[in-house]
Design a protein around this motif. Structure first.
Motif, mmCIF file in Angstrom:
data_model
loop_
_atom_site.group_PDB
_atom_site.id
_atom_site.type_symbol
_atom_site.label_atom_id
_atom_site.label_comp_id
_atom_site.label_asym_id
_atom_site.label_seq_id
_atom_site.Cartn_x
_atom_site.Cartn_y
_atom_site.Cartn_z
ATOM 1 N N MET A 124 0.849 -1.186 0.000
ATOM 2 C CA MET A 124 0.000 0.000 0.000
ATOM 3 C C MET A 124 0.884 1.235 0.000
ATOM 4 O O MET A 124 2.103 1.125 0.151
ATOM 5 N N ILE A 125 0.289 2.394 -0.147
ATOM 6 C CA ILE A 125 1.091 3.612 -0.233
ATOM 7 C C ILE A 125 1.855 3.873 1.060
ATOM 8 O O ILE A 125 3.028 4.252 1.034
ATOM 9 N N HIS A 126 1.222 3.646 2.211
ATOM 10 C CA HIS A 126 1.859 3.992 3.479
ATOM 11 C C HIS A 126 2.656 2.848 4.092
ATOM 12 O O HIS A 126 3.398 3.051 5.055
ATOM 13 N N GLY A 127 2.518 1.649 3.556
ATOM 14 C CA GLY A 127 3.252 0.532 4.125
ATOM 15 C C GLY A 127 2.834 -0.778 3.507
ATOM 16 O O GLY A 127 2.102 -0.809 2.523
ATOM 17 N N GLU A 128 3.322 -1.875 4.088
ATOM 18 C CA GLU A 128 2.936 -3.192 3.611
ATOM 19 C C GLU A 128 2.282 -3.970 4.738
ATOM 20 O O GLU A 128 2.594 -3.771 5.908
ATOM 21 N N MET A 129 1.359 -4.843 4.350
ATOM 22 C CA MET A 129 0.686 -5.681 5.315
ATOM 23 C C MET A 129 0.954 -7.139 4.976
ATOM 24 O O MET A 129 0.858 -7.540 3.813
ATOM 25 N N ARG A 130 1.316 -7.897 5.979
ATOM 26 C CA ARG A 130 1.524 -9.327 5.782
ATOM 27 C C ARG A 130 0.479 -10.081 6.588
ATOM 28 O O ARG A 130 0.223 -9.757 7.744
#
Length: 293
Positions: free
Chosen positions: A243-249
């Motif tokens: 995502m624009i603000h970070g990554e999600m796992r």
């Protein structure tokens, strides 16, 4: 009065899991070296897990608890902490604070997976990038790199690509035409990148699917994501979404299934093998024509 500033930010799920795993190992009186051998991971990975730098897989956490002889209730708590850690968003600014961390995280995911599925709607995936394309992409994160740091970051990204030549591991990529035409640099740079994709598509353990813009849609091409599959099937499968603000796992089964379903729909829109290579040639020809006009 708000005491949150005095107390500091609440620990993340990753930090809580790291602290608990470290506490249990200390209580059991087992060294990091011994535990690493029992669990089947490196001692350095034990250190990174306990420092909160790496989130271990659920099978690794289960083995950790089993080797330390923790009770059933404690094992359940470890499972809950692991699932919480996997479902967190990790902001890009944290990964960009220290050179190399961005590539280290991706390499960690890739090193434990035997099958990797990558979808990218906006940029050529990192595992397929030429060095110059990678350099341009990395600079677009708008972090102020020193020259040596930037070279090291690019070198680490390119080094990750050695995994593609491991015939025991399998890779599949789905890339939209928009991503193929996106230009982080000159036409010459993009032509070299297209040639690189065509070359890698001939590897026996690598499949590259391209999604033309004029293909009838079977689903939305929203954001990029990677599916990492291990030897233990769904128990050892996780997804990283960008995502624009970070990554999600996430490793939660119902979430993984959502991404698997989206992958299958995206795959129906893609062309592969010779058809895909001809498509790359047509894009390259268009680029050359546009440049010469």
């Amino acid at each position: 009065m708000d005491f949150s500033d005095e107390l500091g930010p609440a620990p993340t799920g990753r930090e809580q899991l790291a602290a608990e795993l470290r506490r249990l190992r200390d209580l059991a009186g087992v060294s990091g070296r011994d535990l690493a051998q029992r669990v089947g991971i490196s001692q350095s990975k034990v250190s990174r897990i306990e420092a909160g730098a790496v989130v271990p897989s659920l099978p690794e956490v289960t083995a950790w608890g089993k080797e330390l002889g923790v009770p059933v209730e404690t094992q359940k708590r470890l499972t809950a902490l692991t699932e919480a850690a996997y479902n967190e968003v990790h902001p890009w600014h944290s990964a960009l604070e220290e050179p190399g961390v961005l590539q280290e995280g991706a390499e960690e995911y890739e090193s434990v997976a035997t099958r990797i599925l990558v979808f990218q709607p906006s940029v050529v995936p990192g595992l397929l990038q030429t060095a110059e394309y990678a350099r341009r992409v990395i600079t677009l994160f708008h972090r102020q790199y020193a020259d040596n740091d930037l070279r090291a970051e690019v070198a680490r990204r390119v080094h990750r690509q050695l995994a593609l030549y491991d015939e025991k591991r399998h890779f599949e990529f789905l890339i939209t035409e928009s991503a193929l035409r996106w230009r982080p640099g000159s036409t010459t740079l993009l032509l070299a990148q297209l040639d690189r994709i065509a070359s890698l598509s001939t590897l026996g353990n690598v499949r590259i699917g391209l999604i033309p813009l004029d293909t009838t849609a079977t689903t939305l091409t929203t954001h990029g994501f990677d599916i990492y599959e291990g030897d233990d099937g769904d128990q050892d499968t996780s997804v990283v979404a960008e995502m624009i603000h970070g990554e999600m796992r996430t490793g939660t089964a119902k979430h993984v299934q959502i991404y698997r379903s989206r992958w299958q729909l995206l795959r129906q829109m893609a062309i592969f093998d010779d058809e895909a290579r001809k498509f790359l040639d047509s894009i390259a020809s268009n680029l050359r024509t546009d440049t010469n006009q």
